[in-house]
Scaffold this active site. Structure first.
Site, PDB file in Angstrom:
ATOM      1  N   HIS A 237       0.844  -1.207   0.000  1.00 27.34           N
ATOM      2  CA  HIS A 237       0.000   0.000   0.000  1.00 27.34           C
ATOM      3  C   HIS A 237       0.874   1.250   0.000  1.00 27.34           C
ATOM      4  CE1 HIS A 237      -3.974   1.922   1.560  1.00 27.34           C
ATOM      5  NE2 HIS A 237      -3.260   2.816   0.912  1.00 27.34           N
TER       6      HIS A 237
ATOM      7  N   HIS B 218       1.727   5.141  -2.138  1.00 28.44           N
ATOM      8  CA  HIS B 218       1.314   6.166  -3.095  1.00 28.44           C
ATOM      9  C   HIS B 218       2.585   6.764  -3.700  1.00 28.44           C
ATOM     10  CE1 HIS B 218      -2.934   6.225  -1.773  1.00 28.44           C
ATOM     11  NE2 HIS B 218      -2.412   5.883  -0.608  1.00 28.44           N
TER      12      HIS B 218
ATOM     13  N   ARG C 199       2.458   8.653  -6.462  1.00 27.44           N
ATOM     14  CA  ARG C 199       2.041   9.980  -6.967  1.00 27.44           C
ATOM     15  C   ARG C 199       2.266  10.222  -8.461  1.00 27.44           C
ATOM     16  NH1 ARG C 199      -1.141  10.524  -2.776  1.00 27.44           N
ATOM     17  NH2 ARG C 199      -0.166  11.153  -0.830  1.00 27.44           N
TER      18      ARG C 199
ATOM     19  N   ASN D 113      -4.673   6.237  -7.142  1.00 30.55           N
ATOM     20  CA  ASN D 113      -5.246   7.600  -7.087  1.00 30.55           C
ATOM     21  C   ASN D 113      -4.259   8.637  -7.610  1.00 30.55           C
ATOM     22  OD1 ASN D 113      -3.589   7.229  -4.852  1.00 30.55           O
ATOM     23  ND2 ASN D 113      -4.742   8.626  -3.554  1.00 30.55           N
TER      24      ASN D 113
ATOM     25  N   ASP E  94      -8.935   3.472  -3.561  1.00 30.44           N
ATOM     26  CA  ASP E  94      -8.288   3.983  -2.341  1.00 30.44           C
ATOM     27  C   ASP E  94      -8.157   5.498  -2.321  1.00 30.44           C
ATOM     28  OD1 ASP E  94      -6.917   3.901   0.144  1.00 30.44           O
ATOM     29  OD2 ASP E  94      -5.055   4.248  -0.943  1.00 30.44           O
TER      30      ASP E  94
ATOM     31  N   HIS F  35     -10.910   1.015   1.081  1.00 29.03           N
ATOM     32  CA  HIS F  35     -10.704   2.163   1.976  1.00 29.03           C
ATOM     33  C   HIS F  35     -12.089   2.391   2.592  1.00 29.03           C
ATOM     34  CE1 HIS F  35      -9.477   6.511   2.785  1.00 29.03           C
ATOM     35  NE2 HIS F  35     -10.783   6.537   2.942  1.00 29.03           N
TER      36      HIS F  35
ATOM     37  N   HIS G   9      -5.735  -0.348   5.861  1.00 27.93           N
ATOM     38  CA  HIS G   9      -5.395   0.550   6.982  1.00 27.93           C
ATOM     39  C   HIS G   9      -6.476   0.655   8.065  1.00 27.93           C
ATOM     40  CE1 HIS G   9      -7.720   3.131   4.378  1.00 27.93           C
ATOM     41  NE2 HIS G   9      -6.707   3.559   3.663  1.00 27.93           N
TER      42      HIS G   9
ATOM     43  N   ASN H 160      -5.677   9.708   7.094  1.00 28.24           N
ATOM     44  CA  ASN H 160      -7.014   9.151   6.964  1.00 28.24           C
ATOM     45  C   ASN H 160      -6.917   7.664   6.618  1.00 28.24           C
ATOM     46  OD1 ASN H 160      -9.779   9.182   6.906  1.00 28.24           O
ATOM     47  ND2 ASN H 160      -9.924   9.852   4.793  1.00 28.24           N
TER      48      ASN H 160
ATOM     49  N   ASP I 190       0.881   2.595   3.801  1.00 27.19           N
ATOM     50  CA  ASP I 190       0.076   3.681   3.225  1.00 27.19           C
ATOM     51  C   ASP I 190       0.967   4.916   3.017  1.00 27.19           C
ATOM     52  OD1 ASP I 190      -1.958   5.244   2.237  1.00 27.19           O
ATOM     53  OD2 ASP I 190      -3.046   5.424   4.125  1.00 27.19           O
TER      54      ASP I 190
END
Lengths: 326, 428
Positions: free
Chosen positions: B60, B62, B64, B94, B152, B179, B232, B279, B306
């Site tokens: 998990h 990110h 970007r 995302n 997510d 999520h 998460h 979050n 995350d």
């Protein structure tokens, strides 16, 4: 006891509060003089940075600053680059370059005045940040109560209304407790969170709250703009269940209780019209005391010096921390 | 040719560390044993006192890219992973554009080949542009090896949409990562509803906002015969909900926990410290304790960070304006050692199982171990040394972490993947 900023009540010591209330008494005496101005802040600049609408707080600060002979500038948010998407941080960098001495800030984001204070040498005064704090309101409330109860220890103040969204409730309850006042909250279950500090009594029933025998009933403004999310069914029902109706006012008069309200009032919601003519309604006193308290605050703070650092939990724990040493 | 002498070998199957020499030849573990002869030309590393682990795998993260390369790129993200002893990751979709079609997934995978020294896998969106309305082109993404589907960052809010996606994609052997958050309850602010949210004057997000969707998505998976992976988890009751469903045994559910939810509470936010804004939000000590208990008991199948990089400018805003998330790849393994392994709360076997083996099993990937014949995919970890997480130390492009400038016990000294030494500390 020198402080650069006034950001909250939580971090104020009792001695500082007492000092400010005493100073406010001295400043209030000036109001009876024909010349109401003193040169305490001559040559100093005060910048009003209001991102939210305000009548009382804004004008009160402006009058206070001018009575101390400061130069007041209003930062026109509506016509500034903020509307072009300039961030608050960029605005602060601009203001820092202007070397203003005091910044009075109101913003809808909690904690934002603290963020500004850490990026400028100016003294920052929090004039309300979201639902977080409104320290000068709390100070003027305490001053108003102390005028009626010179030793407020042990008196009871019942705060009625929207606690969830109220910075006034948070600041005023914190300050009153520091002065030994007992505080209780009353309001709809949807607006009085379960998580209020244990030191504050929590009521959701008017009769039960009155049985607690308060000396002062402090009404919070119902924020009608929040009614798109229904925290209660209607203002009519709110008035009937939690408001000061004519019948309840009669009981309050019989018991000689004082009524306070930070303003602006919604007549027919938190109180009926007759409350405004009640001899123990202190709403006008609160407005008047706002000026002397804000004079005391401006006179007390000391601009300049180092930028204060954000004191994170981890930084505070850095020595001998259970977190860092397994 | 590399000979690690007197390493303490960790495995998922035993808490006991076996002290042994390990000989690596041409990217494979050729021999393990006591006092192995030194082959000619072999480089010898004295690993005495150090722990040899299989490379970690973070399911998990990110990265970007595309769209937010100012926060992180595939290169900087994967280097942060290597810096933390992680040799494989799964990117979340995302990005901008979102990874919701074969085209965008192919672009990312192609870029990752050139720009990362470790395998980078990606998940794909459940719905187009993560909007929760129309199904993404699922089968096209499957053709490129995508196994995990997730929106997510947000919940797939319409249960009918998610149920249809589950019914459709399960036929292709894909699974769903959820999520969990009811947006109407959670509101926009990543802060637990409780004493701290009252004190800070910010509308909090109650734990039930997360727990409702955990339960909903497992029920949907059961109805569709799908596998759902709960991401998460932050609350005690969320963990208990998963435990209960797992005990029934009639739905395939896996779950992950992030190190920050084991370590920090909402009280750490203190004076609006945005390095603790994430979050799902940090909750209470009771939640932390329950999550740790759930991890040890096996309710959580994996640990995942995350990893959520944001620029210093973004995180230096006020708490409301600052984005959610903290980085984790540089810090995860060391922090797990410092807070849990060193004090004896759990052993290296749990770390290997939950942060190396199970995440790879989730993704149907081969599981590396320190055994003869295995490909070399390992990390040498010094339990006595310390790591100070300065900005210079961290390889992530962003350093939004509560560990910034903190010193923790433990250090990743060496990372080997196949024939490559990906990382070698000067101190080695």
């Amino acid at each position: 006891m020198a402080r650069k900023d006034l950001l909250d009540i939580a971090s104020l010591h009792r001695e500082e509060i007492e000092f400010l209330l005493d100073q406010s008494t001295s400043f209030k005496k000036l109001f009876t003089h024909s010349v109401k101005k003193i040169p305490a802040l001559e040559g100093k600049s005060v910048l009003m940075l209001f991102y939210e609408a305000s009548t009382r707080t804004h004008s009160s600060f402006e009058v206070a600053a001018k009575r101390l002979s400061a130069e007041v500038t209003n930062f026109d948010v509506a016509h500034s680059s903020i509307t072009k998407g300039e961030s608050v941080r960029e605005t602060i960098e601009t203001l820092q370059a202007m070397r203003t001495d005091y910044i009075v800030v109101r913003h809808s984001h909690p904690g934002l005045p603290g963020m500004i204070a850490r990026q400028t040498t100016a003294s920052v005064i929090n004039a309300g940040d979201g639902a977080h704090e409104h320290p000068t309101q709390a100070l003027l409330d305490a001053f108003t109560i102390r005028e009626k109860f010179p030793d407020p220890r042990g008196i009871k103040v019942l705060i009625i209304g929207d606690i969830l969204h109220s910075r006034v409730a948070r600041s005023t309850s914190t300050l009153l407790q520091k002065l030994g006042v007992e505080v209780a909250y009353l309001g709809p279950g949807s607006l009085v969170p379960k998580y209020v500090p244990e030191s504050i009594r929590r009521f959701t029933d008017y009769e039960a709250a009155m049985a607690w025998a308060p000396d002062v009933v402090y009404l919070l403004r119902v924020q009608l703009e929040r009614q798109d999310v229904q925290f209660f069914p209607s203002v009519r029902e709110y008035h009937r269940v939690y408001g000061i109706t004519n019948t309840r006012l009669a009981e309050i008069r019989d018991r000689g209780l004082y009524i306070m309200h930070p303003g602006p009032v919604n007549r027919g919601v938190e109180l009926c019209d007759a409350v405004m003519d009640y001899e123990r309604c202190l709403i006008t006193n609160q407005v008047e005391n706002g000026i002397s308290i804000r004079m005391a605050v401006l006179d007390w703070l000391t601009p300049g010096g180092e930028f204060p650092k954000q004191e994170s939990y981890v930084a505070r724990q850095r020595t001998g921390s259970a977190l860092l040493i397994p | 040719m590399l000979l690690l002498q007197n390493a303490r070998i960790a495995s998922e199957n035993s808490p006991v560390l076996l002290e042994s020499d390990v000989l690596i030849v041409e990217g494979k573990i050729q021999d393990i044993g006591s006092k192995l002869p030194i082959p000619e030309g072999a480089r010898v590393i004295d690993a005495r006192g150090r722990v040899l682990l299989p490379g970690m795998f973070d399911a998990h993260v990110h990265f970007r890219a595309p769209g937010f390369e100012n926060k992180e790129t595939i290169t900087t993200g994967s280097e942060a992973a290597i810096n933390g002893g992680i040799t494989g990751v799964v990117m979340m979709p995302n990005t901008r554009p979102a990874l919701d079609s074969a085209t965008t997934v192919a672009t990312v995978l192609e870029n990752a080949k050139d720009r990362s020294r470790i395998p980078v896998y990606t998940s794909g969106c459940v719905t187009k542009n993560r909007e929760g309305k129309e199904l993404a082109e699922i089968e096209g993404m499957r053709g490129l090896g995508v196994k995990m589907l997730t929106d997510d960052g947000d919940t797939t809010n319409d249960p009918a949409v998610l149920l249809r996606a589950m019914q459709y994609a399960t036929e292709f052997g894909m699974f769903f990562a959820s999520h969990c958050e009811v947006p109407e309850l959670a509101g926009p602010r990543a802060l637990n509803e409780g004493v701290m949210s009252y004190r800070l004057g910010i509308k909090g997000s109650p734990a039930c906002a997360e727990e409702i969707i955990i339960d909903r998505d497992i029920r949907l998976a059961r109805a569709a015969g799908a596998h759902v992976h709960i991401q998460h988890v932050s609350s005690k009751l969320g963990m208990e909900t998963i435990r209960w469903w797992k005990s029934r045994g009639d739905v395939k559910v896996t779950a992950e926990v992030a190190p920050h939810h084991l370590l920090f509470t909402d009280e750490h936010i203190g004076d609006y410290d945005t390095n603790y804004k994430m979050n799902p939000p940090l909750r209470t000590q009771a939640d932390c304790d329950a999550l740790l208990e759930g991890l040890i008991a096996g309710v959580f199948d994996l640990i995942a960070t995350d990893h959520a990089p944001h620029t210093p400018f973004e995180k230096a805003q006020d708490f409301i304006s600052a984005p959610n998330g903290i980085t984790g790849l540089d810090t995860a393994l060391v922090s797990l050692h410092h807070f849990f392994v060193a004090p004896g709360k759990f052993g290296w076997d749990l770390v290997v199982k939950r942060y190396s083996a199970e995440p790879r099993r989730l993704m149907s990937l081969p599981v590396p171990s320190i055994a003869v014949g295995q490909s070399a995919d390992c990390v040498l970890f010094d339990t006595e040394a310390e790591t100070t997480f300065t900005r210079e130390f961290m390889k992530s492009k962003s350093q939004n972490t509560p560990f910034i400038d903190q010193t923790l016990k433990g250090r990743v000294d060496l990372v080997i993947l196949g024939t490559e030494i990906l990382l070698e500390r000067e101190e080695l």
